[in-house]
Design a protein around this motif. Sequence first.
Motif, PDB file in Angstrom:
ATOM      1  N   ASN A  79      34.932   7.898  30.218  1.00 39.35           N
ATOM      2  CA  ASN A  79      36.190   7.780  29.485  1.00 39.35           C
ATOM      3  C   ASN A  79      37.275   7.042  30.277  1.00 39.35           C
ATOM      4  O   ASN A  79      38.423   6.989  29.837  1.00 39.35           O
ATOM      5  N   ALA A  80      36.911   6.495  31.427  1.00 41.95           N
ATOM      6  CA  ALA A  80      37.921   5.837  32.257  1.00 41.95           C
ATOM      7  C   ALA A  80      38.500   4.618  31.547  1.00 41.95           C
ATOM      8  O   ALA A  80      37.763   3.789  31.034  1.00 41.95           O
ATOM      9  N   PRO A  81      39.839   4.512  31.505  1.00 41.23           N
ATOM     10  CA  PRO A  81      40.448   3.323  30.897  1.00 41.23           C
ATOM     11  C   PRO A  81      40.031   2.043  31.647  1.00 41.23           C
ATOM     12  O   PRO A  81      39.865   0.997  31.047  1.00 41.23           O
ATOM     13  N   GLU A  82      39.885   2.158  32.950  1.00 43.20           N
ATOM     14  CA  GLU A  82      39.485   1.018  33.765  1.00 43.20           C
ATOM     15  C   GLU A  82      38.728   1.544  34.979  1.00 43.20           C
ATOM     16  O   GLU A  82      39.138   2.540  35.575  1.00 43.20           O
TER      17      GLU A  82
END
Lengths: 96, 484
Positions: A79-82
């Motif tokens: 789920n990491a945005p980046e």
Amino acid sequence: MKISTEMVEHVAWLARLAITGEEKEQLSAQLSRILDHMDKLNELDTTEVEPTFHVLDLRNVLRKDEARPGLTVEAALDNAPEREGNLFKVPKIVEG
Amino acid sequence: MQLYEQTLTQVHDLLTKGEVTSREITEAFLRRIEAVEGSVQALVTRTPELALEQAQETDRRRQAGEDLPPLAGLPAVIKDNMSTRGIRTTCSSRILENFVPPYDATVVEKLRESGLVLLGKANMDEFAMGSSAENSAFFKTFNPWDLTRVPGGSSAGSAAAVAAGEAVYALGSDTGGSVRQPAALCGVVGMKPTYGRVSRYGLVAFASSLDQIGPLTRDVRDNASVLSAIAGHDPRDSTSAPLEVPNYTTFLTGDIKGLRIGLPKEYLAAGIDAPVRKAVDEAVRVLSGLGAEVEECSLPHTEYSLSVYYIIAPAEASSNLARYDGVRYGLRVSGDDLIGTYQQTRRQGFGSEVKRRIMLGTYALSSGYYDAYYLKAQKVRTLIRRDFDQAFARFDVLLTPTSPTTAFKVGEKVDDPLTMYMSDVCTVPVNLAGVPAISVPGGFDQGLPIGLQFIGRPFAEGDLYRVAYALEQTTDYHKQRPPL
């Protein structure tokens, strides 16, 4: 309790919330009104009363320090945005 | 009667007699969702393929002669603040709009083990903050009894789905009334168990000393079945109580002879609508007729509950919601630097009520104001708790309205946070004291359901089911279905 727009600004900073000028005015009015209502609590003398931070009479709950399965690196990063490699990527923090 | 109108117990009987399969039941509910969801809007995410898969799996196991748990093969919806592995869990917030949890909440795990058929995730007020579903970042949910009115909140979609026949049962969460108030406004049964009765592992935290998960169902027996399945100690939630869970359906005897029921006068004072008050009087008459001893009592610090609640809950929320920073999961909106990224992410990710409570809570915890607000509130909380202790020395259960009014119009209170907060006046003291309470249908006013609340001693949910069931057996309010 009157909450000034300066106070709203200070609290928004503590909460890491960006707010607009219009929101500042609105929050100042709304929070003042809500806190006026809270002042009702001052009718009560509570000098001898212990606070109830928690309804259960809990002490520290400990378990054995044993390795157990947890999230995989992939699942944790899903789920990491980046990301970069196995890391969460964020804007640069330290100047230099 | 249509399948989707029946109780959990009725559908379960049809299943075990082999008159219907879980697949057929699930298809009936999926058709019902298709038919009414356009007007009710209870669900944020629908999971029809998963539901059919799960239904077929329980059918297969049943045909193989396996002894299945009571909930096996029965379609449910779960409030969208409980983690579902592989299924989007949004809290009806922009900040979690695309969040797909890598793990199940303990309640979800327990239901999966009980043969869950999951139809979808239910809409809610954002992060469970609200009493009307109007704070959902996505869309409003409407009351199945009158689509111009709110379903209550924050477990809005859970209550509306059960009332509208979109699910056999639902899970909600209750921090200050969020299971009981929508249950009351939608004419269903809603239980807020004792703090510690149900594991909160995987429930997205709002106010950790108040939050508790509970079932919403069509009748009392259904509710007892669902709580029996989800309650219990969980090593992953250190606040869950290491106590045995009874089978709550064994309390449904109908016998309440000699039960001592207290009627706290502060809950019947100004601000309670006349038809709601009348419903309480009628329940007193019925319960006395069944042999209960009903007597007026006093919880003198009731009037301070809302102030205490609206300091403690936002304070805990401001701390819990600090995790939404755009780094590890959820929305990220880039700013000039890391702090700018936090600020912009939170600005765009949170709705106005959530921001208001973060601000209120941060203020109450901030240097110079902590003693005046937060500590003061925790001290008054002790007084509120003592009121309940004293009442329960004399009485087995307490009877009050659940909500001062029936369902209000969409938009009616949306501009005035303080008036909206007032709709929690009968429910918040229960969370502050950590005791259990159930809302049951207690009548109608102009076609809108009225809810009655029974409050019990810690871990005495059985007493609540017992008295609620006895009352229910004398009325047919729970058998009415909305004219959808």
